[in-house]
Enzyme design. Structure first.
Site, PDB file in Angstrom:
ATOM      1  CE  LYS A  89     -70.482 -23.326 -12.316  1.00 16.34           C
ATOM      2  NZ  LYS A  89     -71.620 -23.992 -11.466  1.00 16.34           N
ATOM      3  CD  GLN A 110     -76.457 -22.623 -17.377  1.00 11.96           C
ATOM      4  OE1 GLN A 110     -77.537 -22.890 -16.902  1.00 11.96           O
ATOM      5  NE2 GLN A 110     -75.484 -21.680 -17.017  1.00 11.96           N
ATOM      6  CE  LYS A 113     -77.923 -18.771 -18.696  1.00 13.93           C
ATOM      7  NZ  LYS A 113     -78.741 -18.936 -17.377  1.00 13.93           N
ATOM      8  CE  LYS A 125     -80.507 -24.809 -14.401  1.00 10.78           C
ATOM      9  NZ  LYS A 125     -80.123 -23.447 -14.732  1.00 10.78           N
ATOM     10  N   GLY A 164     -76.870 -23.275  -7.986  1.00  9.31           N
ATOM     11  CA  GLY A 164     -78.143 -23.245  -7.386  1.00  9.31           C
ATOM     12  C   GLY A 164     -78.960 -22.763  -8.868  1.00  9.31           C
ATOM     13  CG  ASP A 165     -82.307 -22.794 -12.026  1.00 15.82           C
ATOM     14  OD1 ASP A 165     -81.647 -21.928 -12.720  1.00 15.82           O
ATOM     15  OD2 ASP A 165     -83.558 -22.846 -11.978  1.00 15.82           O
ATOM     16  CB  THR A 208     -78.390 -13.948 -11.283  1.00 15.40           C
ATOM     17  OG1 THR A 208     -77.492 -14.943 -10.882  1.00 15.40           O
ATOM     18  CG2 THR A 208     -79.108 -14.188 -12.542  1.00 15.40           C
ATOM     19  CG  ASN A 239     -80.321 -15.489  -6.029  1.00 15.43           C
ATOM     20  OD1 ASN A 239     -79.709 -15.429  -7.082  1.00 15.43           O
ATOM     21  ND2 ASN A 239     -79.623 -15.320  -4.879  1.00 15.43           N
ATOM     22  CB  SER A 376     -70.874 -19.939 -10.956  1.00 15.51           C
ATOM     23  OG  SER A 376     -72.067 -20.116 -10.436  1.00 15.51           O
TER      24      SER A 376
HETATM   25  P1  NDP Z   1     -85.659 -18.625  -6.545  1.00 21.06           P
HETATM   26  O1  NDP Z   1     -86.097 -20.147  -6.125  1.00 21.06           O
HETATM   27  O2  NDP Z   1     -84.889 -18.060  -5.688  1.00 21.06           O
HETATM   28  O3  NDP Z   1     -86.911 -17.549  -6.751  1.00 21.06           O
HETATM   29  C1  NDP Z   1     -87.903 -18.131  -7.928  1.00 21.06           C
HETATM   30  C2  NDP Z   1     -89.022 -16.923  -7.779  1.00 21.06           C
HETATM   31  O4  NDP Z   1     -89.996 -17.289  -9.084  1.00 21.06           O
HETATM   32  C3  NDP Z   1     -89.925 -17.061  -6.572  1.00 21.06           C
HETATM   33  O5  NDP Z   1     -90.428 -15.765  -6.206  1.00 21.06           O
HETATM   34  C4  NDP Z   1     -91.235 -18.196  -6.962  1.00 21.06           C
HETATM   35  O6  NDP Z   1     -92.162 -18.063  -6.334  1.00 21.06           O
HETATM   36  C5  NDP Z   1     -91.089 -17.497  -8.390  1.00 21.06           C
HETATM   37  N1  NDP Z   1     -91.658 -18.571  -9.351  1.00 21.06           N
HETATM   38  C6  NDP Z   1     -91.145 -19.935  -9.481  1.00 21.06           C
HETATM   39  N2  NDP Z   1     -92.045 -20.675 -10.607  1.00 21.06           N
HETATM   40  C7  NDP Z   1     -92.844 -19.955 -10.641  1.00 21.06           C
HETATM   41  C8  NDP Z   1     -94.176 -19.922 -11.555  1.00 21.06           C
HETATM   42  N3  NDP Z   1     -94.259 -21.070 -12.117  1.00 21.06           N
HETATM   43  N4  NDP Z   1     -95.125 -19.116 -11.431  1.00 21.06           N
HETATM   44  C9  NDP Z   1     -94.925 -17.787 -10.747  1.00 21.06           C
HETATM   45  N5  NDP Z   1     -93.708 -17.575 -10.145  1.00 21.06           N
HETATM   46  C10 NDP Z   1     -92.906 -18.577 -10.031  1.00 21.06           C
HETATM   47  O7  NDP Z   1     -85.088 -18.789  -8.033  1.00 21.06           O
HETATM   48  P2  NDP Z   1     -84.249 -17.835  -8.852  1.00 21.06           P
HETATM   49  O8  NDP Z   1     -84.346 -16.382  -8.281  1.00 21.06           O
HETATM   50  O9  NDP Z   1     -82.767 -18.192  -8.334  1.00 21.06           O
HETATM   51  O10 NDP Z   1     -84.462 -18.233 -10.270  1.00 21.06           O
HETATM   52  C11 NDP Z   1     -85.302 -17.303 -10.902  1.00 21.06           C
HETATM   53  C12 NDP Z   1     -85.124 -17.591 -12.737  1.00 21.06           C
HETATM   54  O11 NDP Z   1     -83.919 -17.133 -12.708  1.00 21.06           O
HETATM   55  C13 NDP Z   1     -85.129 -18.923 -12.938  1.00 21.06           C
HETATM   56  O12 NDP Z   1     -85.745 -18.928 -14.218  1.00 21.06           O
HETATM   57  C14 NDP Z   1     -83.652 -19.514 -12.917  1.00 21.06           C
HETATM   58  O13 NDP Z   1     -83.631 -20.454 -13.782  1.00 21.06           O
HETATM   59  C15 NDP Z   1     -83.101 -18.105 -13.319  1.00 21.06           C
HETATM   60  N6  NDP Z   1     -81.811 -18.052 -13.082  1.00 21.06           N
HETATM   61  C16 NDP Z   1     -81.305 -18.063 -11.807  1.00 21.06           C
HETATM   62  C17 NDP Z   1     -79.879 -17.777 -11.610  1.00 21.06           C
HETATM   63  C18 NDP Z   1     -79.320 -18.048 -10.199  1.00 21.06           C
HETATM   64  O14 NDP Z   1     -78.198 -17.728 -10.116  1.00 21.06           O
HETATM   65  N7  NDP Z   1     -80.004 -18.398  -9.249  1.00 21.06           N
HETATM   66  C19 NDP Z   1     -79.109 -17.397 -12.592  1.00 21.06           C
HETATM   67  C20 NDP Z   1     -79.437 -17.269 -14.091  1.00 21.06           C
HETATM   68  C21 NDP Z   1     -80.830 -17.395 -14.142  1.00 21.06           C
HETATM   69  P3  NDP Z   1     -92.662 -19.156  -5.216  1.00 21.06           P
HETATM   70  O15 NDP Z   1     -91.831 -18.795  -4.027  1.00 21.06           O
HETATM   71  O16 NDP Z   1     -94.019 -18.782  -4.903  1.00 21.06           O
HETATM   72  O17 NDP Z   1     -92.358 -20.497  -5.912  1.00 21.06           O
HETATM   73  O1  2IT Z   2     -79.355 -20.565 -15.039  1.00 24.05           O
HETATM   74  C1  2IT Z   2     -78.114 -20.226 -14.554  1.00 24.05           C
HETATM   75  O2  2IT Z   2     -77.352 -19.744 -15.207  1.00 24.05           O
HETATM   76  C2  2IT Z   2     -77.947 -20.551 -13.225  1.00 24.05           C
HETATM   77  N1  2IT Z   2     -78.820 -21.141 -12.539  1.00 24.05           N
HETATM   78  C3  2IT Z   2     -76.677 -20.566 -12.513  1.00 24.05           C
HETATM   79  C4  2IT Z   2     -75.884 -21.555 -13.046  1.00 24.05           C
HETATM   80  C5  2IT Z   2     -74.289 -21.447 -12.140  1.00 24.05           C
HETATM   81  O3  2IT Z   2     -73.609 -22.503 -12.459  1.00 24.05           O
HETATM   82  O4  2IT Z   2     -74.149 -20.605 -11.538  1.00 24.05           O
END
Ligand code: NDP
Ligand code: 2IT
Length: 444
Positions: A89, A110, A113, A125, A164-165, A208, A239, A376
């Site tokens: 997952k 992961q 986690k 992943k 997603g990520d 998240t 997100n 999830s």
């Molecule tokens: P999104 O794509 O929704 O948003 C990512 C954000 O981070 C955007 O604002 C993006 O800016 C910015 N970003 C990405 N890369 C960079 C970079 N190199 N330098 C500066 N800013 C950057 O992703 P999420 O919100 O889903 O994910 C954010 C983090 O959270 C990641 O590390 C992800 O692995 C983690 N995560 C996500 C989960 C989820 O459920 N979605 C669960 C657990 C962890 P821009 O638009 O300019 O690219």
């Molecule tokens: O980093 C993470 O935990 C995620 N992007 C969410 C993974 C998931 O299966 O919901």
């Protein structure tokens, strides 16, 4: 040389040019030293060697045609890292920086986690170096369909369940699911983060960010503290960042800064989240626009400067290694008390050291951002049960899960003599369950 040192040395030799994977493995394995000392049977069983070697690594070509009729080729990955406690997952990341090292670090994190959530999910992943920025909806759909045309044969509701990520949200999950269903002719919970009209779970979108704030709140409550009136910095504006901001504000915090990969906004009166949501979620635009729309707010090119804004609580929610030792030092100097990681591995190893030495309460990603994958798993449960739970029901479960994670990492840190060290606590608590299951399964 200790068992941990041997495994780490070999890992670096066997997997050269994978700096992010080395970083995550170094953090995890060094904190597990007291556990493997206590359990000599682990070394006999080659447990750590097996733990750091993915069960399966899938790498594939993704060809698609862009709006100008040109053929594009991207790399696709799925790392099925560990299925000891449940089906693989973990999310899919679409970002130009994606490579095997990044997918493997994310997959390794992961595993632990997912174990910490207390739910039966293994670790995996995937993703692609595809850059969704500036692409039309049709191009996104063409890419997702091509990606799934290979991926479908490797996943399944009881085998491997992606989500997603970075760069993969509701729109992408929709196209991926549509293609999976077309090929397999099965309407099953093979992806999470699905839309509410076709099997998704309420709260998954918010989970998240909400979970991050719930666990931060737990850590604060344990210290007689609360978010009320606190100044908060959140990096990112995707997100995780958006829903962390929403929940922090609802608990009385003042969020003053956010960023995207171009630069940061500072709003001393507190971020107007409806404006951020309109820019990022509706228009898929740049955060820069915020300063043009909100009086009193400023925009600064470049990301690093955000950490120089004084705050009580920092919630890095963008990407790996966004806080280095220098930025950590500035945060500490300005009086930060709590750092909770919404992103995966946003702090370098050196930055973590700076926080911990300064007595900052540091909640590492695998505990702090586990609310997303936990929800999830709740989506998977609803899919299997062919049922839906209300927003309040899912949210209440998420809150309990985050409180349990805090309690468990706190207890594990104490049990091993490292009170307050939640990096130790999270790695140990997460690992013990996986190790038990792996031992029970024999050498596989
Ligand atoms: P999104 O794509 O929704 O948003 C990512 C954000 O981070 C955007 O604002 C993006 O800016 C910015 N970003 C990405 N890369 C960079 C970079 N190199 N330098 C500066 N800013 C950057 O992703 P999420 O919100 O889903 O994910 C954010 C983090 O959270 C990641 O590390 C992800 O692995 C983690 N995560 C996500 C989960 C989820 O459920 N979605 C669960 C657990 C962890 P821009 O638009 O300019 O690219
Ligand atoms: O980093 C993470 O935990 C995620 N992007 C969410 C993974 C998931 O299966 O919901």
């Amino acid at each position: 040389m200790s068992y941990v040192e041997k495994v780490l040395k070999n890992l670096k030799k066997q997997n050269p040019n994978e700096p992010e994977f080395h970083q995550a493995a170094t953090e995890i394995l060094t904190t597990l030293a007291p556990v493997v000392e206590k359990h000599p049977e682990y070394e006999k069983a080659g447990l750590l060697e097996r733990f750091v070697e993915p069960e399966r690594v899938i790498s594939f070509r993704v060809s698609w045609v862009d709006d100008r009729g040109r053929v594009q080729v991207n790399k696709g990955y799925r790392v099925q890292f560990n299925s000891a406690i449940g089906p693989y997952k973990g999310g899919l990341r679409f970002h130009p920086s994606v490579n095997l090292s990044i997918i493997k670090f994310l997959g390794l994190e992961q595993i632990l986690k997912n174990s910490l959530t207390g739910l039966p999910i293994g670790g995996g992943k995937g993703g692609s170096n595809f850059d969704p920025k500036g692409k039309s909806d049709r191009e996104i759909m063409a890419f997702c369909q091509s990606f799934m045309t290979e991926l479908y044969r490797h996943i399944g509701a009881d085998t491997d369940v992606p989500a997603g990520d970075i760069g993969v949200g509701g729109r992408e999950i929709g196209y991926l699911f549509g293609q999976y269903k077309r090929i397999r002719d099965e309407h099953v919970g093979v992806l999470t983060g699905r839309g509410l009209s076709y099997g998704g779970s309420l709260v998954r979108t918010e989970a998240t960010g909400y979970g991050l704030v719930y666990i931060t709140d737990e850590a604060m409550k344990a210290r007689g503290d609360s978010l009320k009136g606190k100044t908060v910095i959140i990096s990112g504006s995707g997100n995780v960042a958006i829903y962390a901001c929403q929940k922090a504000q609802s608990l009385g915090a003042k969020v003053v800064a956010m960023y995207d990969s171009n630069g940061f906004i500072y709003d001393p009166d507190g971020i107007k989240l409806d404006v951020v949501k309109d820019i990022k979620e509706v228009k898929r635009g740049r955060i820069k626009e915020y300063a043009e729309r909100v009086a009193g707010a400023t925009y600064t090119e470049g990301c690093k400067g955000i950490w120089a804004i004084p705050c009580d609580v920092a919630l890095p929610c963008a990407t790996q290694n966004e806080i280095d030792a220098e930025s950590a030092g500035i945060l500490v100097k300005n009086g930060v008390k709590y750092v909770a990681e919404g992103a995966n591995m946003p702090s370098t190893l050196q930055a973590i050291e700076v926080f911990q030495k300064a007595g900052v309460v540091f909640l590492p990603a695998k505990a702090a951002n586990a609310g997303g994958v936990a929800t999830s798993a709740l989506e998977m449960a609803q899919s299997s049960g062919r049922t839906y739970w209300s927003f309040e029901e899912v949210d209440a479960k998420l809150k309990v899960i985050m409180a349990n994670i805090y309690r468990n990492i706190d207890a594990a840190a104490k049990a091993y003599g490292f009170e307050g060290d939640y990096v130790m606590g999270a790695n140990i608590a997460g690992f013990i369950k996986v190790a038990d299951a792996m031992m029970a399964h024999g050498v596989v």
